[in-house]
Design a protein around this motif. Structure first.
Motif, short mmCIF file in Angstrom:
data_model
loop_
_atom_site.label_atom_id
_atom_site.label_comp_id
_atom_site.label_asym_id
_atom_site.label_seq_id
_atom_site.Cartn_x
_atom_site.Cartn_y
_atom_site.Cartn_z
N GLN A 77 0.82 -1.20 0.00
CA GLN A 77 0.00 0.00 0.00
C GLN A 77 0.86 1.26 0.00
N LEU A 78 2.06 1.19 0.60
CA LEU A 78 2.93 2.36 0.68
C LEU A 78 3.83 2.52 -0.53
N ALA A 79 3.89 1.53 -1.40
CA ALA A 79 4.78 1.60 -2.56
C ALA A 79 4.54 2.84 -3.42
N PRO A 80 3.29 3.23 -3.72
CA PRO A 80 3.10 4.44 -4.53
C PRO A 80 3.58 5.71 -3.84
N VAL A 81 3.58 5.72 -2.52
CA VAL A 81 4.03 6.90 -1.78
C VAL A 81 5.56 6.96 -1.75
N ILE A 82 6.20 5.81 -1.65
CA ILE A 82 7.66 5.75 -1.51
C ILE A 82 8.35 5.87 -2.87
#
Length: 96
Positions: A77-82
């Motif tokens: 879920q955090l991949a697009p943010v990172i």
């Protein structure tokens, strides 16, 4: 070994131990299954804090397990943010 792998290994070992213990347990006479008494609320606790039934306790445990399962998908879920800042983080790691 990641935490998830350790947990899966522990479950596998527990299952294997139960499988080895099953033949010995089947030789013992069966005793009736009884549910434990529900805990009583401590003085001063709110009325809703005490579980009303075993099913309610099971529902709370299931809810907690679902929340724990959602934590395992957190990196995805955090991949697009990172992703946009990943090159900067890589450079910062190289400087150390």
């Amino acid at each position: 070994m990641t935490k998830t792998q350790r947990m899966l290994a522990a479950f596998a070992l527990a299952g294997a131990a139960a499988g080895f213990a099953a033949p010995a347990a089947s030789a013992a006479p069966l005793s009736p299954l009884t549910l434990p008494d529900l805990p009583t609320a401590a003085p001063g606790m709110p009325a809703g804090s005490q579980p009303a039934s075993v099913q309610e306790i099971g529902a709370k445990v299931s809810e907690g397990a679902n929340q724990l399962n959602q934590l395992t998908t957190l990196p995805d879920q955090l991949a697009p943010v990172i992703a946009p800042v990943q090159p900067v983080l890589d450079l910062a790691g190289a400087i150390e």
